[in-house]
Write a protein that holds these residues in place. Structure first.
Motif, PDB file in Angstrom:
ATOM      1  N   ASN A  14      -2.582 -12.210  13.339  1.00  0.00           N
ATOM      2  CA  ASN A  14      -3.901 -11.748  12.592  1.00  0.00           C
ATOM      3  C   ASN A  14      -4.362 -10.323  13.294  1.00  0.00           C
ATOM      4  O   ASN A  14      -4.830  -9.185  12.584  1.00  0.00           O
ATOM      5  CB  ASN A  14      -4.842 -12.942  12.581  1.00  0.00           C
ATOM      6  N   LEU A  15      -4.221 -10.375  14.667  1.00  0.00           N
ATOM      7  CA  LEU A  15      -5.205  -9.034  14.915  1.00  0.00           C
ATOM      8  C   LEU A  15      -6.383  -8.425  14.910  1.00  0.00           C
ATOM      9  O   LEU A  15      -6.285  -7.397  14.496  1.00  0.00           O
ATOM     10  CB  LEU A  15      -3.986  -7.858  15.521  1.00  0.00           C
ATOM     11  N   SER A  16      -7.486  -9.527  14.458  1.00  0.00           N
ATOM     12  CA  SER A  16      -8.404  -8.908  13.481  1.00  0.00           C
ATOM     13  C   SER A  16      -8.496  -8.910  12.118  1.00  0.00           C
ATOM     14  O   SER A  16      -8.720 -10.093  11.223  1.00  0.00           O
ATOM     15  CB  SER A  16      -9.354  -8.338  14.315  1.00  0.00           C
ATOM     16  N   CYS A  17      -7.458  -7.429  12.098  1.00  0.00           N
ATOM     17  CA  CYS A  17      -8.025  -6.593  10.709  1.00  0.00           C
ATOM     18  C   CYS A  17      -6.454  -7.546  10.062  1.00  0.00           C
ATOM     19  O   CYS A  17      -6.763  -7.218   9.117  1.00  0.00           O
ATOM     20  CB  CYS A  17      -7.838  -5.393  10.894  1.00  0.00           C
ATOM     21  N   LYS A 196     -16.624  -6.810   1.533  1.00  0.00           N
ATOM     22  CA  LYS A 196     -15.576  -7.264   2.675  1.00  0.00           C
ATOM     23  C   LYS A 196     -14.327  -6.834   2.775  1.00  0.00           C
ATOM     24  O   LYS A 196     -12.996  -6.887   3.892  1.00  0.00           O
ATOM     25  CB  LYS A 196     -16.152  -8.581   3.035  1.00  0.00           C
ATOM     26  N   ALA A 197     -13.652  -7.515   1.490  1.00  0.00           N
ATOM     27  CA  ALA A 197     -12.065  -6.213   0.974  1.00  0.00           C
ATOM     28  C   ALA A 197     -11.994  -5.330   1.360  1.00  0.00           C
ATOM     29  O   ALA A 197     -11.150  -5.096   2.261  1.00  0.00           O
ATOM     30  CB  ALA A 197     -11.234  -6.877  -0.063  1.00  0.00           C
ATOM     31  N   ILE A 198     -12.563  -4.782   0.918  1.00  0.00           N
ATOM     32  CA  ILE A 198     -12.371  -3.339   1.251  1.00  0.00           C
ATOM     33  C   ILE A 198     -12.717  -2.704   2.157  1.00  0.00           C
ATOM     34  O   ILE A 198     -11.830  -1.900   3.399  1.00  0.00           O
ATOM     35  CB  ILE A 198     -13.764  -1.944   0.102  1.00  0.00           C
ATOM     36  N   GLN A 200     -12.249  -4.875   5.248  1.00  0.00           N
ATOM     37  CA  GLN A 200     -10.776  -5.361   5.993  1.00  0.00           C
ATOM     38  C   GLN A 200      -9.353  -4.293   5.652  1.00  0.00           C
ATOM     39  O   GLN A 200      -9.012  -4.666   6.384  1.00  0.00           O
ATOM     40  CB  GLN A 200     -10.300  -6.714   5.309  1.00  0.00           C
ATOM     41  N   TRP A 201      -9.686  -4.075   3.969  1.00  0.00           N
ATOM     42  CA  TRP A 201      -8.327  -3.160   3.759  1.00  0.00           C
ATOM     43  C   TRP A 201      -8.532  -1.734   4.748  1.00  0.00           C
ATOM     44  O   TRP A 201      -7.340  -1.686   5.589  1.00  0.00           O
ATOM     45  CB  TRP A 201      -8.522  -2.511   2.631  1.00  0.00           C
ATOM     46  N   GLY A 202     -10.087  -1.120   4.772  1.00  0.00           N
ATOM     47  CA  GLY A 202      -9.755   0.006   6.236  1.00  0.00           C
ATOM     48  C   GLY A 202      -9.119   0.046   7.014  1.00  0.00           C
ATOM     49  O   GLY A 202      -8.864   1.155   7.925  1.00  0.00           O
ATOM     50  N   ASN A 203      -9.574  -1.010   7.981  1.00  0.00           N
ATOM     51  CA  ASN A 203      -9.058  -1.632   8.794  1.00  0.00           C
ATOM     52  C   ASN A 203      -7.550  -1.628   9.220  1.00  0.00           C
ATOM     53  O   ASN A 203      -7.235  -1.896  10.515  1.00  0.00           O
ATOM     54  CB  ASN A 203     -10.356  -2.810   9.580  1.00  0.00           C
ATOM     55  N   LEU A 204      -7.145  -2.703   8.507  1.00  0.00           N
ATOM     56  CA  LEU A 204      -5.349  -3.044   8.096  1.00  0.00           C
ATOM     57  C   LEU A 204      -5.171  -1.698   8.603  1.00  0.00           C
ATOM     58  O   LEU A 204      -3.860  -1.052   9.088  1.00  0.00           O
ATOM     59  CB  LEU A 204      -5.448  -3.478   7.080  1.00  0.00           C
ATOM     60  N   GLY A 205      -4.987   0.032   7.547  1.00  0.00           N
ATOM     61  CA  GLY A 205      -4.681   0.580   7.353  1.00  0.00           C
ATOM     62  C   GLY A 205      -4.600   1.597   8.459  1.00  0.00           C
ATOM     63  O   GLY A 205      -3.954   2.114   9.687  1.00  0.00           O
ATOM     64  N   GLY A 206      -6.634   1.319   8.860  1.00  0.00           N
ATOM     65  CA  GLY A 206      -6.492   1.838  10.282  1.00  0.00           C
ATOM     66  C   GLY A 206      -5.952   2.061  11.265  1.00  0.00           C
ATOM     67  O   GLY A 206      -5.417   2.443  12.186  1.00  0.00           O
ATOM     68  N   SER A 222     -10.125  -0.400  14.491  1.00  0.00           N
ATOM     69  CA  SER A 222     -10.076  -1.295  13.216  1.00  0.00           C
ATOM     70  C   SER A 222     -10.380  -2.319  13.768  1.00  0.00           C
ATOM     71  O   SER A 222      -9.890  -3.570  13.031  1.00  0.00           O
ATOM     72  CB  SER A 222      -8.402  -0.832  13.217  1.00  0.00           C
ATOM     73  N   LEU A 223     -10.035  -2.732  14.795  1.00  0.00           N
ATOM     74  CA  LEU A 223     -10.414  -4.441  15.205  1.00  0.00           C
ATOM     75  C   LEU A 223     -11.315  -4.974  14.936  1.00  0.00           C
ATOM     76  O   LEU A 223     -11.967  -5.479  16.274  1.00  0.00           O
ATOM     77  CB  LEU A 223      -9.492  -4.470  16.993  1.00  0.00           C
ATOM     78  N   ASP A 224     -10.916  -4.505  13.910  1.00  0.00           N
ATOM     79  CA  ASP A 224     -12.790  -5.682  13.296  1.00  0.00           C
ATOM     80  C   ASP A 224     -13.141  -6.642  11.948  1.00  0.00           C
ATOM     81  O   ASP A 224     -11.966  -5.433  10.962  1.00  0.00           O
ATOM     82  CB  ASP A 224     -13.807  -4.672  12.872  1.00  0.00           C
ATOM     83  N   ASP A 225     -12.880  -7.455  12.211  1.00  0.00           N
ATOM     84  CA  ASP A 225     -12.888  -9.098  10.978  1.00  0.00           C
ATOM     85  C   ASP A 225     -14.319  -9.006  10.408  1.00  0.00           C
ATOM     86  O   ASP A 225     -14.633  -9.327  11.454  1.00  0.00           O
ATOM     87  CB  ASP A 225     -11.970  -9.539  12.179  1.00  0.00           C
ATOM     88  N   VAL A 226     -14.409  -9.148   9.048  1.00  0.00           N
ATOM     89  CA  VAL A 226     -15.435  -9.590   8.315  1.00  0.00           C
ATOM     90  C   VAL A 226     -15.475 -10.719   7.763  1.00  0.00           C
ATOM     91  O   VAL A 226     -15.897 -11.562   7.108  1.00  0.00           O
ATOM     92  CB  VAL A 226     -15.339  -8.515   7.951  1.00  0.00           C
TER      93      VAL A 226
END
Length: 313
Positions: A14-17, A196-198, A200-206, A222-226
């Motif tokens: 998972n790694l948060s994002c 929230k989806a936006i 999370q998508w940004g963090n995954l890409g980052g 980017s290690l941020d999970d909302v």
């Protein structure tokens, strides 16, 4: 009879994002397994040490994974499996994934690699399905491929190996409490807001971009999970204190490892990772809860051969 002894690594998923799509492989934490090709057809679990796990093939994740492998392989050969568990079941660092991926990787190697490593993922996923009811790949993929992996798609299955910056070090604390995967999944909401989806998508890409550019600050941001962490963290004692302490000591970020109860902190450099370990250890020593702490570089290779033998009559 051909036999191979392997190291089957622990993993952080998972790694948060990246819920159910991101994972990474640890270097010095894992199980050992001995897999043999035998004269007697069928898959048998012949020895388990270190954990109270089922010896019946259809109830054991390694057995189920190898049976899926052999069904695709098309020959009814004999396989004997010995498991020496050093990853505690339910720890959140891929105990079932180590057994599933290690078993299929070893059998594939002994048979001359009829399947690619990417193709082995779907067989190992059958073990994960038995363990948790969900055939996820975010643990078995990094165990098999090494380093960081991304599951771009489950249907069709599409696994991408990502770049692993050399300076990244993982600190993991495993509280000796049980958090069942089924329980941790039950608290997850099946609908999320677009906002929230936006995020999370940004963090995954980052995060993916940060790995390839070795931009450690970007990795940390980017290690941020909302979406998942706010719901699951309530099941883990002292989670917020551990996370805050890790970041205060210089960790790039911190979050829940897999479905918990383990908590990971990703750092740049071994010194920071050790400082983080000391800080989070101080927190858990006051709780009265037993715990383990692991400090590991990222394992870019995945499963490793310890010993290989061939016996001839």
């Amino acid at each position: 009879m051909k036999s191979i002894k392997i190291f089957a690594p622990a993993t952080v998923a998972n790694l948060s994002c990246g819920f159910d799509v991101l994972g990474c492989c640890l270097d010095n934490v894992g199980d050992e397994m001995v897999i043999s090709i035998t004269a007697d057809p069928g898959v048998k679990i012949t020895k388990i040490e270190g954990a109270n796990l089922p010896m019946e093939t259809h109830k054991n994740v390694a057995g189920v994974a190898v049976e899926a492998f052999l069904k695709a392989y098309g020959e009814n050969i004999g396989v004997a499996i010995e498991i020496y568990k050093k990853i505690k079941a339910g720890s959140g660092i891929g105990s079932s994934a180590a057994s599933s991926s290690g078993a299929v990787w070893a059998v594939n190697h002994l048979l001359g690699n009829p399947f690619t490593t990417h193709e082995l993922v779907k067989f190992a996923m059958e073990g994960e399905k038995l363990a948790s009811g969900n055939a996820h790949a975010d643990n078995v993929a990094p165990a098999l491929l090494g380093g960081f992996t991304l599951v771009r798609s489950y249907d069709p299955l599409d696994i991408i190996k990502l770049h692993s910056p050399e300076d990244l070090v993982m600190t993991v604390i495993h509280p000796q409490i049980e958090v069942k995967t089924s329980d941790s999944r039950s608290v997850i909401k099946h609908k999320v807001t677009l906002k929230k989806a936006i995020h999370q998508w940004g963090n995954l890409g980052g995060f993916v971009a940060g790995l390839f550019t070795e931009d450690y600050d970007l990795i940390g941001r980017s290690l941020d999970d909302v979406i998942i962490e706010p719901l699951r963290s309530i099941l883990i004692p002292e989670f917020n204190n551990v996370k805050n302490a890790a970041i205060a000591k210089g960790a790039l970020g911190s979050g829940i490892s897999g479905s918990g109860p383990s908590i990971f902190a990703l750092s740049k450099g071994m010194k920071v990772a050790n400082d983080v370990a000391t800080a989070i250890q101080d927190i858990y020593e006051k709780t009265g809860i037993d715990f383990d702490i692991h400090i590991s570089k990222i394992n870019s290779k995945g499963i490793k051969i310890i010993e290989e033998t061939e016996y001839r009559k």
